[in-house]
Design an enzyme around this catalytic site. Structure first.
Site, mmCIF file in Angstrom:
data_model
loop_
_atom_site.group_PDB
_atom_site.id
_atom_site.type_symbol
_atom_site.label_atom_id
_atom_site.label_comp_id
_atom_site.label_asym_id
_atom_site.label_seq_id
_atom_site.Cartn_x
_atom_site.Cartn_y
_atom_site.Cartn_z
ATOM 1 N N ARG A 160 -9.194 1.889 -1.100
ATOM 2 C CA ARG A 160 -9.716 3.141 -1.367
ATOM 3 C C ARG A 160 -10.587 3.672 -2.408
ATOM 4 N NH1 ARG A 160 -9.266 8.252 -1.412
ATOM 5 N NH2 ARG A 160 -8.155 9.599 -1.871
ATOM 6 N N HIS A 163 -12.643 8.300 -6.299
ATOM 7 C CA HIS A 163 -12.038 9.792 -6.143
ATOM 8 C C HIS A 163 -10.507 10.568 -7.129
ATOM 9 C CE1 HIS A 163 -8.611 7.728 -5.340
ATOM 10 N NE2 HIS A 163 -8.012 9.027 -5.393
ATOM 11 N N HIS A 186 -8.133 14.043 -7.954
ATOM 12 C CA HIS A 186 -7.283 14.906 -6.818
ATOM 13 C C HIS A 186 -6.792 15.723 -8.251
ATOM 14 C CE1 HIS A 186 -4.681 11.302 -7.537
ATOM 15 N NE2 HIS A 186 -5.624 10.800 -6.584
ATOM 16 N N GLU A 233 -1.288 11.348 -10.226
ATOM 17 C CA GLU A 233 -0.877 10.162 -9.290
ATOM 18 C C GLU A 233 0.293 9.035 -9.564
ATOM 19 O OE1 GLU A 233 -3.342 8.764 -6.950
ATOM 20 O OE2 GLU A 233 -3.321 6.492 -7.496
ATOM 21 N N HIS A 261 -10.595 7.486 -9.799
ATOM 22 C CA HIS A 261 -10.258 5.951 -9.906
ATOM 23 C C HIS A 261 -10.843 5.874 -8.905
ATOM 24 C CE1 HIS A 261 -7.207 8.677 -8.823
ATOM 25 N NE2 HIS A 261 -7.045 8.179 -7.924
ATOM 26 N N GLU A 313 -3.624 14.310 1.320
ATOM 27 C CA GLU A 313 -4.394 13.265 0.864
ATOM 28 C C GLU A 313 -6.114 13.811 1.860
ATOM 29 O OE1 GLU A 313 -2.758 9.966 2.766
ATOM 30 O OE2 GLU A 313 -2.692 9.859 4.537
ATOM 31 N N HIS A 323 25.666 11.221 -9.399
ATOM 32 C CA HIS A 323 25.598 11.602 -10.193
ATOM 33 C C HIS A 323 24.292 12.958 -9.668
ATOM 34 C CE1 HIS A 323 22.496 9.507 -8.727
ATOM 35 N NE2 HIS A 323 21.771 10.337 -9.371
ATOM 36 N N HIS A 369 20.678 14.902 -12.169
ATOM 37 C CA HIS A 369 20.021 14.713 -12.637
ATOM 38 C C HIS A 369 19.117 16.546 -13.275
ATOM 39 C CE1 HIS A 369 18.569 10.501 -11.556
ATOM 40 N NE2 HIS A 369 18.710 11.091 -10.491
ATOM 41 N N GLU A 421 14.278 14.842 -8.021
ATOM 42 C CA GLU A 421 14.338 13.804 -7.535
ATOM 43 C C GLU A 421 13.529 13.396 -6.025
ATOM 44 O OE1 GLU A 421 18.001 10.671 -7.359
ATOM 45 O OE2 GLU A 421 17.165 9.417 -6.361
ATOM 46 N N HIS A 477 24.465 14.005 -5.820
ATOM 47 C CA HIS A 477 24.128 12.901 -5.172
ATOM 48 C C HIS A 477 24.620 11.369 -5.230
ATOM 49 C CE1 HIS A 477 20.485 13.300 -7.104
ATOM 50 N NE2 HIS A 477 20.790 11.648 -6.870
#
Ligand SMILES: *[C@@H]1O[C@H](CO)[C@@H](O)[C@H](O)[C@H]1NC(C)=O
Ligand SMILES: *[C@@H]1O[C@H](CO)[C@@H](O)[C@H](O)[C@H]1NC(C)=O
Ligand SMILES: *[C@@H]1O[C@H](CO)[C@@H](O)[C@H](O)[C@H]1NC(C)=O
Length: 471
Positions: free
Chosen positions: A167, A170, A172, A176, A215, A237, A351, A353, A358, A397
């Site tokens: 890859r 690059h 961004h 990530e 990276h 991307e 549960h 968050h 999520e 959920h």
């Protein structure tokens, strides 16, 4: 002038042809494009009360049970699954896409407890458009707000690099976070203090590259597949800053001055993006690619990789869980994740968050989840390996294994530690009288609920115990 007049004449003739009265007989047996004006309303041309067209269908166990019981309906072995649940719904003679109906029984015949509409909480990566790498070097496909408009906080990219493929170098705007799904890779980066990083990672490990940190990723001998998660639902991307592009889009005179070399040095640079492309095998000895300067290497405490594959999973009744968050991986200061295994019939408990949406990726198996959004909307979704799920902050959920193999999935939160509130623990630790007055549950029922967080509860088959198909 003359030819223009002719052109007009022929256009008029063409228009006249197109405007021919529709009942005009055609010379062949082929009926004309339009039907007779006599077919307009009030005059049915034949008797409609012909014998009803019977069609065969089979209901599955649980389908005629009380809809609110909501057992999982396994449509995998019926040819024409029907939108019938308990006393509700009706038959569907078609048209249909049977493969989709079989896989999404909770959409076709939702539990009676489903109500209204929630966000679209599901995106199968199999419906994403693949971006194919050069010379058979790999591919990628992504989920972002283009396909899941309400998944605003995070986006995902699934990427494959064949052995030794890259890859491209690059960076961004988004940060990530990545989980390796298969194989192994060498990753390297430079931070803004000039410190460098290089490491080898394999299936089950995680890397994190902060926003703006350049990276690269190169597959080792066995190739690599990984899931990237970005802290921006709009991430694409297609919009990363590539080494090839920054060289292609600065004047060569400027590049030569910037790097202190001759302009001829740039005669062979790529004219556009490489993105995913074949490479020379990485040297076996990583020290050969351990390049440093006076700033040294990125200190171990804040390096960009975590060898998560070497962390044993925490066993719970219905499966196992392991958590990776800034408590142990501080550089990824906003990313908290859980890798959850749910045995057949078991369930990641109900549960929510409190601090984050999520973003979830299903790695193995078959599951369903109901997303509850206040005040009264609830939709149940059926997930398979390769699907993305998205549950907004504090919306409840669960994830129930409805298949025959273990379900394995990744939960990612944008949070400084992994946290959730479990319905069971909440109810069990609320004074009994309050719960009994509110929910009309018996004292014995409340005694049976655990006061401890379960993560994954054990369970029987999600399907109806009886045959439940009586009509
Ligand atoms: C990678 O995928 C291949 C093909 O499905 C499989 O045989 C292999 O076990 C996988 N490796 C890991 C580490 O998951
Ligand atoms: C790279 O070299 C430094 C010393 O300069 C060392 O501390 C570090 O462990 C090396 N990195 C790897 C991946 O071996
Ligand atoms: C299914 O259940 C109904 C009653 O609930 C019963 O009459 C019928 O015999 C059962 N069928 C089978 C195949 O077990």
């Amino acid at each position: 002038m003359h030819s223009i007049t002719l052109l007009f004449a022929s256009l008029l003739a063409l228009e006249a042809t197109l405007a021919l009265p529709v009942q005009e007989t055609s010379s062949s047996d082929n009926p004309p494009l339009r039907g007779s004006p006599d077919l307009t309303g009030y005059a049915p041309t034949s008797d409609l009360s012909t014998p009803s067209s019977e069609f065969d269908y089979k209901l599955v166990p649980g389908q005629k049970d009380d809809a609110n019981d909501g057992y999982y309906l396994d449509f995998s072995n019926v040819d024409a699954p029907q939108p019938i649940r308990g006393s509700k719904g009706g038959s569907d003679p078609g048209p249909r896409n049977p493969l989709l109906d079989k896989q999404n029984s909770d959409k076709l015949a939702p539990p009676g407890t489903d109500h209204g509409g929630v966000i679209n909480a599901q995106w199968p990566m199999g419906l994403s458009h693949s971006k194919l790498g050069l010379d058979g070097a790999g591919w990628s496909r992504q989920e972002n707000t283009k396909v899941m408009p309400d998944a605003k906080k995070m986006a995902g990219v699934d990427m494959r690099l064949e052995p030794h493929a890259y890859r491209e170098l690059h960076w961004h705007v988004a940060s990530e976070w990545a989980l390796l799904l298969n194989g192994s890779a060498r990753i390297q980066a430079l931070n803004e203090d000039g410190q460098t990083f290089v490491d080898d990672v394999r299936a089950g490990d995680v890397w994190f590259f902060p926003r703006g940190v350049p990276h690269s990723i190169q597959a080792l001998d066995d190739g690599v597949e990984f899931m990237l998660v970005f802290d921006d639902g709009d991430f694409s991307e297609d919009n990363t800053f590539l080494a090839s592009e920054i060289f292609a889009h600065n004047p060569k005179e400027v590049l030569a001055k910037d790097l202190g070399v001759s302009i001829d040095a740039f005669k062979d640079i790529p004219s556009g993006e490489l993105f995913i492309f074949p490479g020379t095998p990485a040297p076996k000895n990583i020290q050969e690619q351990n390049v440093t300067n006076s700033a040294g290497i990125i200190p171990k405490k804040v390096t960009y990789s975590f060898h998560w594959s070497e962390q044993p999973a925490h066993e719970v009744a219905g499966g196992s869980v392991k958590i990776l968050d800034p408590v142990t991986f501080p550089i990824a200061a906003d990313f908290s994740a859980a890798l959850v295994t749910v045995k057949p019939g078991a369930m990641r408990e109900i549960h929510w968050h409190p601090t984050s949406d999520e973003w979830t990726f299903f790695i193995q198996g078959q599951a369903r989840a109901t997303l509850f959004t206040p005040p009264s909307s609830a939709n149940t979704f059926d997930y398979r390996a390769g699907d993305v799920a998205y549950f907004p902050q504090s919306n409840s959920h669960y994830v129930e294994n409805v298949g025959e193999e273990d379900v394995i999935f990744l939960e990612v939160l944008l949070a400084d530690h992994f946290s959730d509130v479990a319905l069971g623990q909440w109810i069990a630790t609320t004074p009994k009288q309050i719960v009994m007055d509110t929910l009309h549950l018996s004292s014995a029922t409340l005694d049976a609920i655990s006061k401890e967080k379960q993560y994954v509860v054990q369970g029987k088959s999600p399907q109806a115990p009886g045959n439940g198909t009586a009509s």
